[in-house]
Write a protein that holds these residues in place. Structure first.
Motif, PDB file in Angstrom:
ATOM      1  N   TYR A   1       0.881  -1.170   0.000  1.00 26.61           N
ATOM      2  CA  TYR A   1       0.000   0.000   0.000  1.00 26.61           C
ATOM      3  C   TYR A   1       0.910   1.208   0.000  1.00 26.61           C
ATOM      4  O   TYR A   1       1.669   1.403   0.944  1.00 26.61           O
TER       5      TYR A   1
ATOM      6  N   PHE B   1      -7.188  10.139  -1.919  1.00 22.94           N
ATOM      7  CA  PHE B   1      -7.183  10.344  -0.479  1.00 22.94           C
ATOM      8  C   PHE B   1      -7.488  11.811  -0.205  1.00 22.94           C
ATOM      9  O   PHE B   1      -6.929  12.683  -0.840  1.00 22.94           O
TER      10      PHE B   1
ATOM     11  N   TRP C   1      -4.711   1.729   8.943  1.00 24.63           N
ATOM     12  CA  TRP C   1      -4.970   3.068   9.430  1.00 24.63           C
ATOM     13  C   TRP C   1      -4.190   4.066   8.590  1.00 24.63           C
ATOM     14  O   TRP C   1      -3.172   3.713   7.996  1.00 24.63           O
TER      15      TRP C   1
ATOM     16  N   LEU D   1      -9.016   2.374   7.507  1.00 23.94           N
ATOM     17  CA  LEU D   1      -9.211   2.028   6.100  1.00 23.94           C
ATOM     18  C   LEU D   1      -9.636   0.583   5.953  1.00 23.94           C
ATOM     19  O   LEU D   1      -9.217  -0.277   6.728  1.00 23.94           O
ATOM     20  N   ASP D   2     -10.447   0.343   4.952  1.00 23.58           N
ATOM     21  CA  ASP D   2     -10.763  -1.035   4.594  1.00 23.58           C
ATOM     22  C   ASP D   2      -9.654  -1.545   3.672  1.00 23.58           C
ATOM     23  O   ASP D   2      -9.467  -1.021   2.579  1.00 23.58           O
TER      24      ASP D   2
ATOM     25  N   LEU E   1      -9.990  -0.008   0.185  1.00 18.66           N
ATOM     26  CA  LEU E   1      -9.311   1.256   0.486  1.00 18.66           C
ATOM     27  C   LEU E   1     -10.279   2.357   0.920  1.00 18.66           C
ATOM     28  O   LEU E   1      -9.892   3.513   1.048  1.00 18.66           O
ATOM     29  N   ASP E   2     -11.541   2.004   1.156  1.00 22.79           N
ATOM     30  CA  ASP E   2     -12.497   3.005   1.631  1.00 22.79           C
ATOM     31  C   ASP E   2     -12.130   3.464   3.041  1.00 22.79           C
ATOM     32  O   ASP E   2     -11.641   2.674   3.845  1.00 22.79           O
ATOM     33  N   ILE E   3     -12.416   4.731   3.313  1.00 26.32           N
ATOM     34  CA  ILE E   3     -12.251   5.231   4.684  1.00 26.32           C
ATOM     35  C   ILE E   3     -13.506   4.861   5.465  1.00 26.32           C
ATOM     36  O   ILE E   3     -14.612   5.240   5.091  1.00 26.32           O
ATOM     37  N   GLU E   4     -13.320   4.100   6.550  1.00 24.99           N
ATOM     38  CA  GLU E   4     -14.478   3.636   7.326  1.00 24.99           C
ATOM     39  C   GLU E   4     -14.884   4.623   8.395  1.00 24.99           C
ATOM     40  O   GLU E   4     -16.052   4.762   8.717  1.00 24.99           O
TER      41      GLU E   4
END
Ligand SMILES: *[C@@H]1O[C@H](CO)[C@@H](O)[C@H](O)[C@H]1NC(C)=O
Ligand SMILES: *[C@@H]1O[C@H](CO)[C@@H](O)[C@H](O)[C@H]1NC(C)=O
Length: 393
Positions: free
Chosen positions: A219, A245, A272, A289-290, A294-297
């Motif tokens: 990542y 991002f 994170w 992050l998932d 890559l979604d922000i949870e």
């Protein structure tokens, strides 16, 4: 290697002599320095005692520097230069200690450099049990080991933080399109430079030292033309996913590592990101992050200042921020933020790193090993953490 140390000391003593020829402690410093030179000659016998006396000497010098009044600003500046030379000598000694069999003055564990790697990998089962409950927090830093010296001031080195793989990855610098992969740690430590590495050329250049390797994926952060998170499959070397991002403005997330606008971390529970925003310029923001999408949870504004922060990592949902100052102090964990609200600044111990070299340009926590992989002013270091139960608070 004796030559190198003697040269360092010669340079140092020359600096000190030029600067302080009128001063009352010139003679003192000169006397002590020659004593140390003599002692270097019997290096192998005296590593341990020598190191602690050297540190004592350094502390005395620091006290003298502090004692100088403002009128002698010039002298003060030069002495500060001398001080940083002393610190370089000291670090060189630490590194040499790891290169020869003499006992080191900080506890060192052979497991840190993979001497028992085969045995260690067979014993990994209990750790996974521990990962599931995740009630731990840092108690202290139990051991450190300098495993390599690569000269580049800032960079990142890491293993896959969540797999059995022995591979080691090097990001040599704060921006490039190529990374280095070693089959095992000993290929990095036992050979000079990066000769044993496989080069991996990435589709887009990486920026900063905030990247990580997690379950076979790299990542990484790209910042041209805009901030993007790239998920790169290290097996077949293809981009698995990417995401924008929301760090549209370039605000460094740690003031002492200004090349990092986004820093990624892995803990027992996931991924994170630490970052800064225009709305909250003074404090570090944290996002969960998932790893798949890559979604922000979820996002948090932490109370941890950006000022004087050098790096940070996450353990069991708690952000630990490492602070330092420009002049001669030790890195320390001085702000914590637990997304579950259990660990607070008041309850967390103030954890000091064993020694001070420069600034940690990267620190990656490995949940499987309880290690920190850190890059400090060109040296690659492993710190072993001692943990304790949150419930013991
Ligand atoms: C990457 O690093 C290599 C070796 O230091 C250097 O020769 C090359 O120009 C760098 N490439 C980029 C894109 O910065
Ligand atoms: C790379 O591997 C992943 C899973 O291992 C797979 O889903 C993907 O299609 C592969 N990509 C290519 C280009 O082979």
């Amino acid at each position: 290697m004796m030559g190198t140390l003697t040269q360092y000391l010669a340079v140092l003593s020359a600096i000190v002599l030029t600067v302080q020829s009128q001063s009352t402690f010139t003679e003192y410093i000169e006397r002590r320095l020659s004593a140390f030179e003599d002692r270097i000659a019997v290096w192998y016998d005296q590593t341990q005692r020598y190191s602690s006396e050297y540190r004592e000497f350094k502390n005395q010098i620091l006290a003298l520097v502090d004692g100088l009044d403002k009128e002698r600003e010039e002298q003060r500046r030069s002495l500060e230069l001398a001080t940083s030379r002393i610190e370089r000598v000291e670090r060189e000694m630490d590194y040499l200690e790891t290169r020869n069999p003499a006992p080191a003055c900080v506890e060192v564990d052979d497991k840190l450099i993979g001497k028992n790697a085969d045995k260690a990998s067979k014993q990994k089962k209990p750790k996974q049990v521990k990962l599931a409950d995740c009630r731990e927090m840092i108690a202290s830093i139990k051991a450190m080991k300098i495993v390599k010296k690569l000269e580049t001031t800032s960079g990142l080195w890491t293993k896959d933080l969540m797999s059995d793989s022995e591979k080691v990855y090097i990001f040599d610098g704060v921006g490039n399109d190529t990374i280095y992969e070693f089959a095992r740690l000993r290929d990095l430590t036992d050979f000079s430079g990066l000769v044993k590495a496989k080069k991996i050329k990435l589709p887009y250049p990486w920026a900063g030292t905030g990247h990580l390797v997690y379950k076979g994926f790299l990542y990484y952060i790209r910042n041209e033309p805009e901030f993007q998170l790239i998920k790169f499959d290290l097996k077949n070397r293809t981009v698995a996913d990417s995401a924008m991002f929301p760090a549209e403005q370039q605000i460094p997330v740690y003031s002492l590592s200004p090349f990092n606008f986004i820093d990624l971390a892995a803990d027992e529970q996931g991924l994170w990101a630490m970052y800064a925003t225009r709305e909250n310029e003074k404090h570090i923001c944290l996002a969960r992050l998932d790893p798949k999408t890559l979604d922000i949870e979820q996002m948090w504004d932490t109370p941890c200042p950006i000022e004087n922060a050098e790096n940070a990592f996450v353990i069991c949902g708690t952000l630990y921020v490492v602070y330092n100052s420009k002049l001669r102090s030790r890195s320390r964990i001085q702000c914590v933020y637990d997304v579950n609200g259990i660990v607070t600044n008041e309850l967390a111990p103030l954890v000091y790193f064993p020694k001070r070299y420069g600034t940690h340009s990267s620190i990656k926590y490995s949940p499987r090993e309880n290690y920190l992989y850190a890059w400090d002013d060109g040296y690659q270091i492993i710190y072993r953490l001692a943990m304790k139960q949150k419930s013991e608070l």
